[in-house]
Structure formats: structure tokens, C-alpha cells
Design a protein around this motif. Structure first.
Motif, PDB file in Angstrom:
ATOM      1  N   THR A  57      68.182 -24.114 -21.920  1.00 35.20           N
ATOM      2  CA  THR A  57      68.078 -24.780 -20.724  1.00 35.20           C
ATOM      3  C   THR A  57      69.467 -25.340 -20.373  1.00 35.20           C
ATOM      4  O   THR A  57      70.227 -25.388 -21.281  1.00 35.20           O
ATOM      5  N   ASP A  58      69.764 -25.456 -19.300  1.00 35.08           N
ATOM      6  CA  ASP A  58      71.032 -25.926 -18.548  1.00 35.08           C
ATOM      7  C   ASP A  58      70.908 -27.528 -18.683  1.00 35.08           C
ATOM      8  O   ASP A  58      72.080 -27.821 -18.415  1.00 35.08           O
ATOM      9  N   ARG A  59      70.038 -28.101 -18.780  1.00 33.38           N
ATOM     10  CA  ARG A  59      70.228 -29.424 -18.890  1.00 33.38           C
ATOM     11  C   ARG A  59      68.785 -30.008 -19.767  1.00 33.38           C
ATOM     12  O   ARG A  59      67.533 -29.895 -19.511  1.00 33.38           O
ATOM     13  N   HIS A  60      69.142 -30.693 -20.933  1.00 34.28           N
ATOM     14  CA  HIS A  60      68.120 -31.114 -21.654  1.00 34.28           C
ATOM     15  C   HIS A  60      68.306 -32.803 -22.002  1.00 34.28           C
ATOM     16  O   HIS A  60      69.266 -33.106 -22.307  1.00 34.28           O
ATOM     17  N   HIS A  61      67.171 -33.636 -21.740  1.00 36.77           N
ATOM     18  CA  HIS A  61      66.971 -34.653 -22.136  1.00 36.77           C
ATOM     19  C   HIS A  61      66.658 -35.021 -23.379  1.00 36.77           C
ATOM     20  O   HIS A  61      65.367 -34.683 -23.677  1.00 36.77           O
ATOM     21  N   THR A  62      66.962 -35.711 -24.468  1.00 37.90           N
ATOM     22  CA  THR A  62      66.441 -36.170 -25.765  1.00 37.90           C
ATOM     23  C   THR A  62      65.847 -37.495 -25.701  1.00 37.90           C
ATOM     24  O   THR A  62      66.083 -38.234 -24.588  1.00 37.90           O
ATOM     25  N   GLU A  63      65.002 -37.853 -26.701  1.00 38.24           N
ATOM     26  CA  GLU A  63      64.302 -38.662 -26.736  1.00 38.24           C
ATOM     27  C   GLU A  63      65.130 -40.133 -26.781  1.00 38.24           C
ATOM     28  O   GLU A  63      64.621 -40.860 -26.301  1.00 38.24           O
ATOM     29  N   ASP A  64      66.311 -39.732 -27.265  1.00 32.70           N
ATOM     30  CA  ASP A  64      67.194 -41.357 -27.376  1.00 32.70           C
ATOM     31  C   ASP A  64      68.307 -41.230 -25.932  1.00 32.70           C
ATOM     32  O   ASP A  64      68.882 -42.343 -26.063  1.00 32.70           O
ATOM     33  N   GLY A  65      67.949 -40.605 -25.037  1.00 29.77           N
ATOM     34  CA  GLY A  65      68.566 -40.581 -23.901  1.00 29.77           C
ATOM     35  C   GLY A  65      69.627 -39.712 -23.387  1.00 29.77           C
ATOM     36  O   GLY A  65      70.289 -39.677 -22.336  1.00 29.77           O
ATOM     37  N   GLU A  66      70.060 -39.195 -24.544  1.00 30.54           N
ATOM     38  CA  GLU A  66      71.344 -38.134 -24.526  1.00 30.54           C
ATOM     39  C   GLU A  66      70.847 -37.026 -23.445  1.00 30.54           C
ATOM     40  O   GLU A  66      69.628 -36.490 -23.424  1.00 30.54           O
ATOM     41  N   VAL A  67      71.972 -36.582 -22.724  1.00 28.02           N
ATOM     42  CA  VAL A  67      71.596 -35.384 -22.011  1.00 28.02           C
ATOM     43  C   VAL A  67      72.649 -34.250 -22.488  1.00 28.02           C
ATOM     44  O   VAL A  67      73.846 -34.635 -22.475  1.00 28.02           O
ATOM     45  N   HIS A  68      72.177 -33.144 -22.575  1.00 27.18           N
ATOM     46  CA  HIS A  68      72.784 -31.963 -23.153  1.00 27.18           C
ATOM     47  C   HIS A  68      72.823 -30.696 -22.062  1.00 27.18           C
ATOM     48  O   HIS A  68      71.814 -30.597 -21.481  1.00 27.18           O
ATOM     49  N   SER A  69      73.745 -30.140 -21.925  1.00 23.99           N
ATOM     50  CA  SER A  69      74.137 -29.158 -20.742  1.00 23.99           C
ATOM     51  C   SER A  69      73.884 -27.729 -21.786  1.00 23.99           C
ATOM     52  O   SER A  69      74.883 -27.650 -22.865  1.00 23.99           O
ATOM     53  N   ASP A  70      73.497 -26.676 -21.019  1.00 26.66           N
ATOM     54  CA  ASP A  70      73.594 -25.480 -21.638  1.00 26.66           C
ATOM     55  C   ASP A  70      73.411 -25.209 -23.158  1.00 26.66           C
ATOM     56  O   ASP A  70      74.338 -24.869 -24.016  1.00 26.66           O
ATOM     57  N   CYS A  71      72.334 -25.718 -23.435  1.00 32.45           N
ATOM     58  CA  CYS A  71      71.800 -25.577 -24.823  1.00 32.45           C
ATOM     59  C   CYS A  71      70.387 -24.892 -25.291  1.00 32.45           C
ATOM     60  O   CYS A  71      69.774 -24.560 -24.456  1.00 32.45           O
ATOM     61  N   PHE A  72      70.270 -24.779 -26.546  1.00 34.81           N
ATOM     62  CA  PHE A  72      68.870 -24.157 -27.182  1.00 34.81           C
ATOM     63  C   PHE A  72      68.522 -25.101 -27.710  1.00 34.81           C
ATOM     64  O   PHE A  72      68.741 -26.015 -28.285  1.00 34.81           O
ATOM     65  N   VAL A  73      67.060 -25.040 -27.405  1.00 33.56           N
ATOM     66  CA  VAL A  73      66.069 -26.286 -27.944  1.00 33.56           C
ATOM     67  C   VAL A  73      64.995 -25.553 -28.730  1.00 33.56           C
ATOM     68  O   VAL A  73      64.107 -24.649 -28.125  1.00 33.56           O
TER      69      VAL A  73
END
Length: 124
Positions: A57-73
């Protein structure tokens, strides 16, 4: 017995990333924590390199509110990034998942499932 084969083409994450939203096979490298031993000075961490299914994904929101770009989940929500030698674990390569046996697609729904499944089981 059905003899079905597929070819996997691995892509180096340093060269190219998958399209956002696509499920992939991801080769992950890292180090397992050291085992508990009587002598902490001799405890060694173990290197690993393994394959997991993930989506990119180019944008991932974690449960604790962090936002990550260009990552694998992965299916547990663990976020990993393209290879970084200083990271605890990261993705080195990715590959598109194979299509369904005897098909050119990754997904079938509804009335198309049973006939396709029967056809795959009857392939020789």
C-alpha cells in the motif's frame, strides 16, 4: 493427480515496488531475537529470510494512528518496509501471487466457483 505448475518472478524492491492494493508474496529478511541463555554474552540472534503473503500500500493507517507510506502489510497487520539494512526486518523482494489453478485470475465468486474448481480437479 493434477500436475499444475506456475512460474514466479521475483522483483527486487530496490528496483520497483508493486501497485498499491495488490496482494503479493514478500521475501522478508531480519533477525530473530537471541534465545535466553545462561550467558548473555554468547547469546546470538538468528538471521532469517522467509516468504509471507502481504499486500502493498502507498498509505497505511495503524490502529495507534500512525500513517505509513509505501509499505507491505501482512494478515496480522504487521507493517514492513522495502529493504533497509538498518531495519529489524524488511522486504527484499516481491512477486505476484499465482493465479487460480487452470485460470488467468486470482479471484472467482458466486456461480463461477464450482465449475472452475471441478475443472481444475479434473485436469490431467
Amino acid at each position: 493427480m493434477t500436475d499444475l505448475h506456475t512460474t514466479v518472478t521475483w522483483v527486487d524492491v530496490r528496483e520497483r515496488l508493486p501497485r498499491a492494493g495488490h496482494p503479493v508474496a514478500a521475501a522478508i529478511t531480519g533477525r530473530y531475537p537471541a534465545e535466553d541463555t545462561a550467558d548473555a554474552a554468547t547469546a546470538r540472534r538468528q538471521d532469517f529470510w522467509l516468504v509471507r503473503t502481504m499486500y502493498f500500500t502507498d498509505r497505511h493507517h495503524t490502529e495507534d494512528g500512525e500513517v505509513h507510506s509505501d509499505c507491505f502489510v501482512d494478515s496480522d497487520g504487521v507493517v514492513r518496509f522495502p529493504y533497509d539494512p538498518d531495519s529489524g526486518d524488511s522486504v527484499t523482494h516481491w512477486a505476484e501471487l499465482p493465479t487460480l489453478p487452470g485460470r488467468a485470475t486470482h479471484l472467482l465468486l458466486g456461480d463461477d466457483v464450482r465449475p472452475a474448481l471441478r475443472q481444475a480437479w479434473n485436469m490431467r
